[in-house]
Design a protein around this motif. Structure first.
Motif, mmCIF file in Angstrom:
data_model
loop_
_atom_site.group_PDB
_atom_site.id
_atom_site.type_symbol
_atom_site.label_atom_id
_atom_site.label_comp_id
_atom_site.label_asym_id
_atom_site.label_seq_id
_atom_site.Cartn_x
_atom_site.Cartn_y
_atom_site.Cartn_z
ATOM 1 N N VAL A 72 2.135 7.384 7.097
ATOM 2 C CA VAL A 72 1.010 7.154 8.009
ATOM 3 C C VAL A 72 0.462 8.495 8.483
ATOM 4 C CG1 VAL A 72 0.363 6.297 10.302
ATOM 5 C CG2 VAL A 72 1.784 4.891 8.822
ATOM 6 N N VAL A 73 -0.869 8.604 8.483
ATOM 7 C CA VAL A 73 -1.533 9.749 9.108
ATOM 8 C C VAL A 73 -2.483 9.201 10.166
ATOM 9 C CG1 VAL A 73 -3.156 11.659 8.793
ATOM 10 C CG2 VAL A 73 -1.338 11.279 7.110
ATOM 11 N N LEU A 74 -2.360 9.699 11.382
ATOM 12 C CA LEU A 74 -3.256 9.302 12.461
ATOM 13 C C LEU A 74 -4.532 10.139 12.385
ATOM 14 C CD1 LEU A 74 -0.769 9.148 15.479
ATOM 15 C CD2 LEU A 74 -1.438 7.298 13.934
ATOM 16 N N VAL A 75 -5.661 9.479 12.524
ATOM 17 C CA VAL A 75 -6.944 10.180 12.556
ATOM 18 C C VAL A 75 -7.647 9.814 13.855
ATOM 19 C CG1 VAL A 75 -9.212 10.429 11.478
ATOM 20 C CG2 VAL A 75 -7.175 10.280 10.044
ATOM 21 N N LEU B 245 -2.422 12.518 3.638
ATOM 22 C CA LEU B 245 -1.692 11.303 3.283
ATOM 23 C C LEU B 245 -1.303 11.294 1.807
ATOM 24 C CD1 LEU B 245 -0.575 8.577 4.174
ATOM 25 C CD2 LEU B 245 -2.809 7.566 3.683
ATOM 26 N N ILE B 246 -2.224 11.685 0.947
ATOM 27 C CA ILE B 246 -1.927 11.704 -0.493
ATOM 28 C C ILE B 246 -0.829 12.715 -0.804
ATOM 29 C CG2 ILE B 246 -2.904 12.281 -2.770
ATOM 30 C CD1 ILE B 246 -5.526 10.957 -1.794
ATOM 31 N N LYS B 247 -0.823 13.826 -0.105
ATOM 32 C CA LYS B 247 0.274 14.796 -0.272
ATOM 33 C C LYS B 247 1.613 14.161 0.105
ATOM 34 C CE LYS B 247 -1.818 19.376 0.156
ATOM 35 N NZ LYS B 247 -1.816 20.648 0.920
ATOM 36 N N ILE B 248 1.647 13.462 1.221
ATOM 37 C CA ILE B 248 2.889 12.810 1.665
ATOM 38 C C ILE B 248 3.338 11.774 0.647
ATOM 39 C CG2 ILE B 248 3.923 11.348 3.450
ATOM 40 C CD1 ILE B 248 1.900 12.636 5.429
ATOM 41 N N VAL C 136 0.856 -1.194 0.000
ATOM 42 C CA VAL C 136 0.000 0.000 0.000
ATOM 43 C C VAL C 136 0.885 1.234 0.000
ATOM 44 C CG1 VAL C 136 -1.915 -1.165 1.167
ATOM 45 C CG2 VAL C 136 -0.233 0.096 2.523
ATOM 46 N N ASP C 137 0.361 2.312 -0.552
ATOM 47 C CA ASP C 137 1.150 3.541 -0.645
ATOM 48 C C ASP C 137 1.180 4.312 0.667
ATOM 49 O OD1 ASP C 137 1.597 2.938 -3.296
ATOM 50 O OD2 ASP C 137 -0.071 4.149 -4.029
ATOM 51 N N GLY C 138 0.215 4.057 1.547
ATOM 52 C CA GLY C 138 0.163 4.742 2.825
ATOM 53 C C GLY C 138 -0.983 4.217 3.660
#
Length: 332
Positions: A142-145, A304-307, A117-119
């Protein structure tokens, strides 16, 4: 027989390399040629081989979303916000439900890495050090939500859970309540709900009210936890209000109070947290803290998509607004 990239190139009258550039959104292809290729793809019903493409580009255009409890109404709304944004940018979603099990969280993280996976959008039941170390070692974006790790290591989208709980408890205090119980997660747990206990205590301290552990019950976030919690509390002490760390807990608390012959809100006021769908149709309708669930998912996915695409984040930690919404489980 399924159409191949060679068939698309022939139909569009371009090279295979040009089709590949269009599929990978490379800017060097002019708009007219891009349109021809896209029309050929649509006409032939061509679908790229994602596995082969991933091996070549090291990108799968797939994003993992890890949630603690798929039965909790809070998480699907976040996922919906994240998915809507992923669709805009042509990413697929792989959804993983961990059943509130840290070992399962860790296993899913490994699986998502293997699936290239990309992220990952990560909503964790408990960000323990072992999980943090694993996330770092896997080297996935990884982005925490919904929560943050204690050291603010990872980008995140959340509300100020401590302030939300403080506002909710102050609402109960300003209604004239003197003995306000708490049902929810203990502050030692590393998740969003734990900050709510801190907010509850902060509100008591702010208003010079004594903290009494006898009217607190620490457990999970489900309705049964609220039901069992309030049964234990009323055995030991009299209360005139309860702050609950989730709406599900609040519903369980109300059912338990009914069985004890106590009316809500006349005898005991009950405050929830999250504003899930059921909060507005339960009887009595819940006074609660509203979290912008859809926005949390959509903002997290955009980050996440930006990263993934190497863009710089203007802000690493988004704290979205919350509010207390007044309904029928409180008097005023």
């Amino acid at each position: 027989m399924a159409a191949s990239i060679k068939d698309v190139a022939k139909e569009a009258g371009v090279s295979i390399a040009t089709v590949s550039r269009v599929l990978n959104d490379v800017d060097v292809v002019n708009e007219e040629t891009k349109k021809k290729v896209q029309e050929a793809i649509k006409k032939l019903g061509y679908r790229p081989n994602i596995v082969a493409r991933s091996l070549k580009t090291q990108k799968s255009r797939t994003i993992g979303i890890i949630i603690p409890d798929i039965s909790n109404q809070f998480y699907p709304e976040i996922v919906r916000g994240a998915e809507d944004v992923s669709n805009i940018y042509n990413y697929n979603i792989m959804l993983c439900n961990t059943d509130l099990d840290p070992d399962k969280e860790m296993e899913y993280l490994r699986v998502l890495k293997e699936k290239m996976v990309d992220g990952v959008i990560y909503m964790s039941n408990s960000l323990e050090p072992a999980i943090i170390d694993l996330v770092k070692s896997l080297e996935m974006p990884v982005v925490l939500v919904e929560t943050t790790d204690r050291a603010n290591t990872f980008p995140s989208v959340t509300i100020d859970n401590e302030k939300g709980a403080l506002d909710a408890t102050e609402f109960l205090i300003k209604n004239g309540n003197k003995r306000i119980g708490y049902v929810g997660t203990h502050e030692d747990v590393v998740n969003a709900a734990a900050y709510r206990f801190q907010g509850y205590k902060a509100a008591l301290e702010k208003h010079n009210m004594e903290f009494d552990k006898n009217i607190c019950y620490f457990s999970g976030l489900k309705a049964n936890d609220g039901y069992e919690g309030i049964k234990e509390i009323v055995k030991k002490a009299d209360i005139d209000a309860v702050f609950c760390a989730s709406d599900e807990i609040a519903m369980g608390v109300i059912n338990g109070l009914r069985e004890e012959g106590k009316r809500v809100p006349e005898d005991v006021e009950v405050m929830g947290f999250n504003d899930i769908y059921s909060a507005s149709i339960f009887y009595p309708k819940l006074t609660t803290v509203v979290q912008p669930m859809y926005d949390m998912g959509s903002v997290g996915m955009r980050m996440l998509i930006k990263i993934i695409n190497g863009a710089e984040l203007v802000q690493h930690h988004f704290v979205l607004p919350h509010e207390v919404v007044k309904r029928d489980s409180c008097k005023k």
